[in-house]
Design a protein around this motif. Structure first.
Motif, PDB file in Angstrom:
ATOM      1  N   SER A  87       0.823  -1.221   0.000  1.00  0.00           N
ATOM      2  CA  SER A  87       0.000   0.000   0.000  1.00  0.00           C
ATOM      3  C   SER A  87       0.850   1.260   0.000  1.00  0.00           C
ATOM      4  N   VAL A  88       2.111   1.166   0.449  1.00  0.00           N
ATOM      5  CA  VAL A  88       2.974   2.349   0.449  1.00  0.00           C
ATOM      6  C   VAL A  88       4.020   2.294  -0.678  1.00  0.00           C
ATOM      7  N   GLY A  89       3.814   1.379  -1.615  1.00  0.00           N
ATOM      8  CA  GLY A  89       4.709   1.324  -2.784  1.00  0.00           C
ATOM      9  C   GLY A  89       6.017   0.623  -2.513  1.00  0.00           C
ATOM     10  N   TRP A  90       6.031  -0.232  -1.499  1.00  0.00           N
ATOM     11  CA  TRP A  90       7.279  -0.865  -1.080  1.00  0.00           C
ATOM     12  C   TRP A  90       7.384  -2.315  -1.516  1.00  0.00           C
ATOM     13  N   LEU A  91       6.944  -2.648  -2.715  1.00  0.00           N
ATOM     14  CA  LEU A  91       7.283  -3.943  -3.283  1.00  0.00           C
ATOM     15  C   LEU A  91       7.957  -3.646  -4.612  1.00  0.00           C
ATOM     16  N   GLY A  92       9.057  -4.325  -4.899  1.00  0.00           N
ATOM     17  CA  GLY A  92       9.757  -4.078  -6.159  1.00  0.00           C
ATOM     18  C   GLY A  92      11.190  -4.552  -6.070  1.00  0.00           C
ATOM     19  N   PRO A  93      11.880  -4.592  -7.208  1.00  0.00           N
ATOM     20  CA  PRO A  93      13.251  -5.101  -7.227  1.00  0.00           C
ATOM     21  C   PRO A  93      14.243  -4.198  -6.503  1.00  0.00           C
ATOM     22  N   ASP A  94      13.825  -3.000  -6.144  1.00  0.00           N
ATOM     23  CA  ASP A  94      14.719  -2.097  -5.416  1.00  0.00           C
ATOM     24  C   ASP A  94      14.437  -2.121  -3.912  1.00  0.00           C
ATOM     25  N   VAL A  95      13.640  -3.106  -3.469  1.00  0.00           N
ATOM     26  CA  VAL A  95      13.290  -3.196  -2.048  1.00  0.00           C
ATOM     27  C   VAL A  95      13.753  -4.539  -1.493  1.00  0.00           C
ATOM     28  N   TRP A  96      14.414  -4.505  -0.318  1.00  0.00           N
ATOM     29  CA  TRP A  96      14.626  -5.780   0.382  1.00  0.00           C
ATOM     30  C   TRP A  96      14.297  -5.598   1.853  1.00  0.00           C
ATOM     31  N   PHE A  97      13.639  -6.622   2.390  1.00  0.00           N
ATOM     32  CA  PHE A  97      13.190  -6.578   3.781  1.00  0.00           C
ATOM     33  C   PHE A  97      13.991  -7.530   4.648  1.00  0.00           C
ATOM     34  N   ALA A  98      14.191  -7.119   5.895  1.00  0.00           N
ATOM     35  CA  ALA A  98      14.802  -8.017   6.872  1.00  0.00           C
ATOM     36  C   ALA A  98      13.737  -8.917   7.466  1.00  0.00           C
ATOM     37  N   HIS A  99      14.049 -10.179   7.555  1.00  0.00           N
ATOM     38  CA  HIS A  99      13.288 -11.218   8.276  1.00  0.00           C
ATOM     39  C   HIS A  99      12.188 -11.882   7.446  1.00  0.00           C
ATOM     40  N   ALA A 100      11.114 -11.161   7.150  1.00  0.00           N
ATOM     41  CA  ALA A 100      10.011 -11.725   6.344  1.00  0.00           C
ATOM     42  C   ALA A 100       9.669 -13.152   6.787  1.00  0.00           C
ATOM     43  N   ILE A 101       9.475 -13.320   8.088  1.00  0.00           N
ATOM     44  CA  ILE A 101       9.215 -14.663   8.624  1.00  0.00           C
ATOM     45  C   ILE A 101       7.763 -15.081   8.374  1.00  0.00           C
ATOM     46  N   PHE A 102       6.847 -14.150   8.627  1.00  0.00           N
ATOM     47  CA  PHE A 102       5.431 -14.545   8.652  1.00  0.00           C
ATOM     48  C   PHE A 102       4.732 -14.238   7.335  1.00  0.00           C
ATOM     49  N   LEU A 103       5.292 -14.787   6.253  1.00  0.00           N
ATOM     50  CA  LEU A 103       4.668 -14.625   4.937  1.00  0.00           C
ATOM     51  C   LEU A 103       3.909 -15.900   4.594  1.00  0.00           C
ATOM     52  N   ASN A 104       2.706 -15.734   4.048  1.00  0.00           N
ATOM     53  CA  ASN A 104       2.002 -16.929   3.569  1.00  0.00           C
ATOM     54  C   ASN A 104       2.406 -17.176   2.111  1.00  0.00           C
ATOM     55  N   SER A 105       1.918 -18.263   1.536  1.00  0.00           N
ATOM     56  CA  SER A 105       2.370 -18.643   0.192  1.00  0.00           C
ATOM     57  C   SER A 105       2.013 -17.590  -0.857  1.00  0.00           C
ATOM     58  N   ASP A 106       0.862 -16.945  -0.695  1.00  0.00           N
ATOM     59  CA  ASP A 106       0.489 -15.887  -1.653  1.00  0.00           C
ATOM     60  C   ASP A 106       1.473 -14.724  -1.568  1.00  0.00           C
ATOM     61  N   GLU A 107       1.859 -14.394  -0.338  1.00  0.00           N
ATOM     62  CA  GLU A 107       2.783 -13.263  -0.164  1.00  0.00           C
ATOM     63  C   GLU A 107       4.183 -13.613  -0.684  1.00  0.00           C
ATOM     64  N   ILE A 108       4.560 -14.864  -0.518  1.00  0.00           N
ATOM     65  CA  ILE A 108       5.851 -15.294  -1.071  1.00  0.00           C
ATOM     66  C   ILE A 108       5.825 -15.154  -2.595  1.00  0.00           C
ATOM     67  N   ARG A 109       4.711 -15.558  -3.190  1.00  0.00           N
ATOM     68  CA  ARG A 109       4.572 -15.398  -4.653  1.00  0.00           C
ATOM     69  C   ARG A 109       4.638 -13.925  -5.047  1.00  0.00           C
ATOM     70  N   GLN A 110       3.996 -13.104  -4.233  1.00  0.00           N
ATOM     71  CA  GLN A 110       3.998 -11.652  -4.498  1.00  0.00           C
ATOM     72  C   GLN A 110       5.427 -11.088  -4.450  1.00  0.00           C
ATOM     73  N   PHE A 111       6.215 -11.542  -3.485  1.00  0.00           N
ATOM     74  CA  PHE A 111       7.618 -11.130  -3.416  1.00  0.00           C
ATOM     75  C   PHE A 111       8.333 -11.541  -4.711  1.00  0.00           C
ATOM     76  N   ALA A 112       8.119 -12.801  -5.117  1.00  0.00           N
ATOM     77  CA  ALA A 112       8.819 -13.304  -6.310  1.00  0.00           C
ATOM     78  C   ALA A 112       8.395 -12.514  -7.549  1.00  0.00           C
ATOM     79  N   GLU A 113       7.107 -12.273  -7.688  1.00  0.00           N
ATOM     80  CA  GLU A 113       6.603 -11.599  -8.896  1.00  0.00           C
ATOM     81  C   GLU A 113       7.074 -10.157  -8.992  1.00  0.00           C
ATOM     82  N   THR A 114       7.203  -9.505  -7.841  1.00  0.00           N
ATOM     83  CA  THR A 114       7.605  -8.098  -7.863  1.00  0.00           C
ATOM     84  C   THR A 114       9.122  -7.929  -7.770  1.00  0.00           C
ATOM     85  N   GLY A 115       9.844  -9.036  -7.531  1.00  0.00           N
ATOM     86  CA  GLY A 115      11.306  -8.935  -7.392  1.00  0.00           C
ATOM     87  C   GLY A 115      11.735  -8.420  -6.032  1.00  0.00           C
ATOM     88  N   THR A 116      10.804  -8.380  -5.082  1.00  0.00           N
ATOM     89  CA  THR A 116      11.131  -7.911  -3.732  1.00  0.00           C
ATOM     90  C   THR A 116      12.024  -8.938  -3.035  1.00  0.00           C
TER      91      THR A 116
END
Ligand code: ZN
Length: 466
Positions: free
Chosen positions: A257-286
């Motif tokens: 919602s704040v524009g923070w998914l993309g190949p120029d973004v990396w997050f620390a930890h990302a422990i509590f991602l569900n499978s849809d969110e993991i796919r979203q990370f992959a698709e956006t290059g996050t």
């Protein structure tokens, strides 16, 4: 430009596109760039200003650390047995006493510790900047010791009076944060190949800044080539509760919602991602950086690294802050990543063909090489770099060597690379960064470790007196 031929390398692990590992390997370096990689006999025709015989050593790319809070080595081994939010609220008031000298000296010590344990490129997420603290003093420390450095201008702007977690005296005004970020980019950001300094914009976390700051930081970063974005996300279930309550969203939805998914973004930890969110990370290059020590130390959970790698998410490794890890050693993080993934109650793995069914772990979850790829190429990808993380012609001359004839490595001749983490961690005997020899025969060449430790101890006495 000076040339260097490194030869007779027992085991040269290049991590190049073909993942070549060479016996009796050699490297030819001109200035700060690798010009040739091969066996000693293949490179025998090249004459160099200096020849370094690394018989008896393993050589690999220097590792890339993509999450750290260096100043935290001033508050190690504190709040040992409490969860993140208690840990944070106990330490915030101590960190509020930090000044620029404390930041500079703690960064010097942290960088030396990283280099001695095999890191040649690091990011540092400095999210608390009280008193006269400026990011410039960490950049100066990196330039002095010779570490390739991505300085992350962290920030907290939402204090307790605005529903955030940190005390009000630890936070900054958003307009000041953005102005300083712009200044840092103008002053230090080098977008050129083999750059030693780049700037990252890094509001701390969903519970310590406002959505407005996240949006504006993204806008500012994207108006400058090569400026990436970094923050903590999905580190704790408490954070998920906070995001639902405050924003009516899960953490990844908030990031989107704040524009923070993309190949120029990396997050620390990302422990509590569900499978849809993991796919979203992959698709956006996050991307995401896995910090196993800190996740275990704070009892948070196990990131789904196997599922993320299979989905195509960019994953790197980080030591995380020295107060939530207490060590800062990437070989150790690579080891723990490998081991932790294997004991994870991994539904994804266990339901895959050949899996055990149910929720058991699996020794197939992560190999030593996959873990080391995260520590090298994986980290480089998160930082947006195609010039570090593996050894090939045209790459920066960032490499490390570990002596194989030492206690702990006996009997590993068949696979010395896996032994680096399955039997380690070990200290490096040589470290070259951007062609500069930083460690030789196990000792720093131009950095006084004793003096740095003495200065650090002095800062500790001063800060704790306050
Ligand atoms: Zn962190």
């Amino acid at each position: 430009m000076n040339t260097l031929l490194v030869k007779n390398i027992d085991h040269l692990a290049t991590f190049d596109d073909a993942r070549r590992e060479l016996k009796d390997g050699a490297l030819f370096v001109r200035g700060n760039v690798i010009e040739a990689v091969g066996t000693t006999s293949e490179l025998a025709h090249l004459s160099a200003d200096r020849v370094l015989d690394l018989g008896g050593h393993l050589v690999m790319p220097g590792m890339v650390n993509t999450h750290h809070h260096m100043y935290q080595n001033l508050t190690r081994v504190m709040v040992q047995d409490d969860e993140l939010f208690v840990w944070l609220t106990t330490l915030y008031p101590i960190w509020a006493e930090l000044d620029d000298e404390a930041i500079h000296i703690s960064a010097r010590v942290a960088m030396a510790e990283l280099i001695a344990s095999g890191c040649t490129t690091s990011s540092d997420h400095l999210y608390i900047q009280p008193n006269n603290v400026r990011l410039d003093s960490t950049i100066a420390a990196a330039q002095d010791i010779g570490l390739r450095f991505h300085a992350a201008r962290g920030a907290m702007s939402r204090g307790q009076s605005q529903g955030g977690l940190p005390p009000d005296r630890c936070v900054e005004r958003e307009e000041d944060i953005l102005k300083d970020a712009e200044r840092l980019i103008q002053t230090h950001h080098d977008r050129s190949r083999h750059a030693m300094t780049r700037i990252v914009l890094a509001p701390c976390s969903p519970f310590s800044v406002t959505p407005g700051l996240m949006k504006e930081a993204a806008q500012l970063a994207r108006s400058h080539a090569g400026v990436h974005l970094h923050a903590h996300l999905a580190e704790e279930l408490d954070e998920e509760v906070y995001c639902r309550k405050t924003y009516g969203m899960r953490p990844v939805e908030f990031a989107a919602s704040v524009g923070w998914l993309g190949p120029d973004v990396w997050f620390a930890h990302a422990i509590f991602l569900n499978s849809d969110e993991i796919r979203q990370f992959a698709e956006t290059g996050t991307g995401m950086v896995h910090c196993p020590s800190a996740n275990m130390r704070c009892g948070q959970g196990i990131a789904k690294i196997r599922e993320m790698l299979d989905a195509g998410v960019s994953c790197g490794l980080g030591v995380d802050g020295s107060a939530s890890n207490d060590t800062s050693n990437l070989f150790l993080e690579a080891r723990l990543a490998q081991m932790l993934q294997r004991v994870a109650p991994n539904r994804y793995l266990s339901e895959a063909p050949g899996g055990r069914g149910g929720f058991g772990g699996s020794p197939k979850a992560l190999s030593a090489r996959e873990s080391l790829v995260m520590a090298t190429r994986g980290g480089a990808e998160l930082l947006g770099r195609d010039d570090v993380g593996h050894l090939a012609p045209g790459m920066s001359a960032d490499f490390i060597a570990v002596r194989l004839n030492q206690l702990g490595l006996s009997g590993t001749q068949r696979d010395p690379l896996a032994a680096m983490i399955m039997c380690g961690p070990f200290k490096v005997d040589y470290s070259f960064i951007n062609g500069r020899e930083i460690i030789s025969r196990g000792e720093f060449l131009d950095f006084d470790v004793e003096a740095a430790l003495a200065a650090h101890a002095k800062v500790i006495r001063r800060i704790y007196r306050q």
